[in-house]
Design an enzyme around this catalytic site. Structure first.
Site, PDB file in Angstrom:
ATOM      1  N   LYS A 213      -4.594  -2.885  -1.010  1.00  0.00           N
ATOM      2  CA  LYS A 213      -3.499  -3.616  -1.666  1.00  0.00           C
ATOM      3  C   LYS A 213      -3.900  -3.974  -3.096  1.00  0.00           C
ATOM      4  CE  LYS A 213      -0.658  -7.767  -0.758  1.00  0.00           C
ATOM      5  NZ  LYS A 213      -0.477  -8.895   0.195  1.00  0.00           N
TER       6      LYS A 213
ATOM      7  N   SER B   9       4.175  -9.478   2.022  1.00  0.00           N
ATOM      8  CA  SER B   9       3.998  -8.825   0.741  1.00  0.00           C
ATOM      9  C   SER B   9       3.164  -7.537   0.804  1.00  0.00           C
ATOM     10  CB  SER B   9       3.334  -9.788  -0.238  1.00  0.00           C
ATOM     11  OG  SER B   9       2.025 -10.118   0.213  1.00  0.00           O
TER      12      SER B   9
ATOM     13  N   SER C  55       1.856 -12.042   5.427  1.00  0.00           N
ATOM     14  CA  SER C  55       1.971 -10.842   4.579  1.00  0.00           C
ATOM     15  C   SER C  55       1.259  -9.605   5.098  1.00  0.00           C
ATOM     16  CB  SER C  55       1.469 -11.148   3.170  1.00  0.00           C
ATOM     17  OG  SER C  55       2.450 -11.852   2.450  1.00  0.00           O
TER      18      SER C  55
END
Lengths: 96, 498
Positions: free
Chosen positions: B78, B153, B177
């Protein structure tokens, strides 16, 4: 009683947060914040007078590191991401 | 199809010389080439460096050197974790040009384990969001239905797994997330205990809640990746001085008569019927495996979202004060045009005007909203009423977990109240988006580990997630249970038609 979130209060908060918001965004955020704060009012249903605030999930306190010098960034590495620099220093607007 | 195999199976093939690290990394880039123009999971790809790293792993293997646990496996990270000298944007215009001068601890650990980083995945700006629509660059699409969000997210981190682009992925979880996108995309994601994985080099959102965690298509692969990520780090003072385990070993060990608590409140309001049905069926499977199901009550769970959406924005408003346009990040010397909203700006010093202009142009709407909410809740006259109140309720929420774990070994329930929604559906209503996190924020507030794994599909063919939570540092128990569930079910083997 929910706090009244008016444009003047939103402008004051924006000032504290160092954000510049146009009128449309002021209105938008005033209504968003009012909705969110109305939702969080439900916390008032709970009697928390005798409950200690909990800022952290683990009971870690006073984590010390040995005071020994280690490697650190070279000046050029530290300056590499600066939007404005003169090769030796960060350049910032005059403060005085 | 190369994506049919798990990371653990590929490791065996690598060890037996049936495939090379270079072939695996090439296969990953071919899969990305074939699918990512539609899915858009990646913000940055690093094909040249990845091939060089893969070649070096292959050479070291040929020389008979001892290799790390992930040697030769492609992995995605990420884009909120610092990789030295490479883009680390956090999905924000603020950091569009930022190149960190150091590696995050988890990146160091991945490199030492021989993992091959193929690229950085898309996310909601600064990890704030539940749909990846808040990325400043582009939204990621759900591989199961391209008209729907992948969750967030860590939307890119989940989508790249569902699309079969890579076998392993690293996400971060502040309020759900990792778990919510894992549920939306039909993959497995684990938020470890707070402090289990180092946050050094993780760009901060809400420091008392943020945690890095592993994602994959099987629980076994998630366990393998956790074995590499977990461990104490002196550079993160909130990192727990608790020894890490070989999480991927002994996953088949009998669990005995495990007591599984079913959280009553999570079935009460707003849960979609198809999710309720799938989760009930999953609970039946757990019972057939020998677990004893016990209903438990978490009386403060209906207050978790309210507490979370005060604590997290307060911490965010403080953390994001660092973006001043001076040391790194976007700098704008020009203010917005004068208007009613900007009175006082002429009085401010030029320094303050640069701060304001840089932050206003660097941050997107949701980030501004949370900074404003947090700044308000910490401001004079309101701090006790909002921030401190939320911290008191946080303790009550942790006490719910302590009480529940006196009676049960694991908690089980749905990961999300609904399955993947359509683009734009919740964008106009921030509160509706926040309620996505209804079942996930409790684990962050209390600090316990929590995992989501696939347990079915709804009437539209969209994946459903089962959430399992365990006491602090009992990740192994979660992974054993999830792995043994996956030995009896095949939800995790279904693939979207892309």
């Amino acid at each position: 009683m929910p706090v009244e979130i008016n444009p003047a209060l939103v402008r004051h908060i924006a000032e504290l947060a160092r954000l510049e918001l146009d009128d449309q965004l002021i209105q938008r955020l005033a209504s968003d914040l009012a909705e969110i704060l109305a939702y969080v009012e439900r916390l008032d249903e709970l009697d928390t007078e005798s409950v200690q605030p909990m800022a952290h999930a683990l009971d870690l306190t006073d984590v010390f590191a040995d005071d020994v010098p280690g490697p650190c960034l070279e000046r050029q590495e530290a300056l590499a991401n600066a939007p404005k620099k003169d090769g030796e220093f960060f350049l910032v607007p005059a403060v005085l | 199809m190369w994506q049919e195999r798990s990371a653990i199976e590929w490791l065996r093939w690598l060890a037996e010389g049936r495939v090379s690290a270079v072939e695996l990394v090439d296969a990953a880039f071919q899969a990305i080439e074939r699918t990512d123009s539609r899915v858009r999971a990646f913000l940055h790809l690093r094909p040249e460096q990845a091939r060089v790293e893969a070649r070096s792993i292959d050479e070291r293997r040929r020389r008979g050197e001892e290799l790390g646990l992930l040697a030769g496996l492609p992995i995605a990270v990420k884009d909120v974790l610092c990789v030295r000298g490479e883009p680390t944007t956090c999905g924000s215009r603020m950091l569009a040009e930022f190149r960190p001068p150091y590696d995050a601890t988890v990146i160091e650990r991945l490199r030492a384990a021989g993992a091959v980083l193929v690229g950085k995945t898309n996310l909601d700006e600064f990890a704030m969001g539940s749909s990846t629509e808040n990325s400043a660059f582009f939204p990621t699409r759900n591989p199961w239905d391209l008209s729907r969000v992948p969750g967030g997210s860590s939307g890119g981190a989940a989508a790249c797994l569902a699309a079969g682009q890579v076998p392993l992925s690293v996400g971060t979880d502040t309020g759900g997330s990792i778990r919510q996108p894992a549920a939306f995309c039909g993959v497995v994601g684990l938020k470890p205990t707070y402090g289990r994985v180092s946050r050094y080099g993780l760009v901060a959102y809400a420091s008392s809640l943020d945690q890095v965690g592993p994602m994959a298509r099987t629980a076994e692969d998630v366990a393998l990746l956790l074995s590499v990520l977990a461990g104490h780090d002196p550079r993160d003072s909130t990192s727990a001085p608790v020894a890490a385990e070989a999480y991927h070993q002994g996953l088949d060990a009998p669990l005995g008569r495990l007591r599984i608590g079913v959280i009553r409140e999570h079935f009460e309001s707003g849960l979609s019927p198809s999710i309720a049905g799938a989760v009930r069926q999953a609970l039946d499977v757990l019972a057939q495996m020998g677990a004893e199901l016990v209903e438990v009550t978490m009386p403060h769970s209906p207050y978790a979202i309210a507490a979370y959406y005060l604590v997290a924005p307060c911490e965010a408003s403080s953390n994001l004060a660092r973006y001043d346009g001076m040391h790194y990040g976007l700098r704008c010397d020009e203010s917005l045009p004068a208007g009613d909203g900007n009175e006082g700006r002429q009085d401010a010093s030029r320094l303050v005007r640069v701060y304001r202009a840089s932050r206003s142009q660097g941050f997107g709407l949701e980030v501004k909203r949370r900074i404003m909410l947090g700044t308000f809740a910490l401001s004079a006259g309101y701090q006790d009423r909002y921030y401190v109140k939320a911290l008191r309720v946080r303790r009550l929420i942790r006490a719910d977990y302590e009480r529940a774990f006196e009676r049960v070994d694991v908690l089980a329930g749905p990961t999300t109240p609904s399955t993947a929604f359509r683009f734009g559906e919740k964008l106009a209503d921030p509160l509706a988006m926040y309620l996505e996190d209804l079942f996930t924020v409790g684990a962050n507030l209390a600090g316990v580990p929590a995992l989501s794994l696939p347990c079915g599909f709804d009437e539209n063919g969209l994946p459903i997630g089962l959430q399992l939570q365990a006491p602090w540092f009992r990740e192994k128990r979660l992974l054993q249970l999830a792995h043994q569930f996956q030995q009896r079910t095949d939800w995790h083997k279904r693939r979207p038609a892309l």
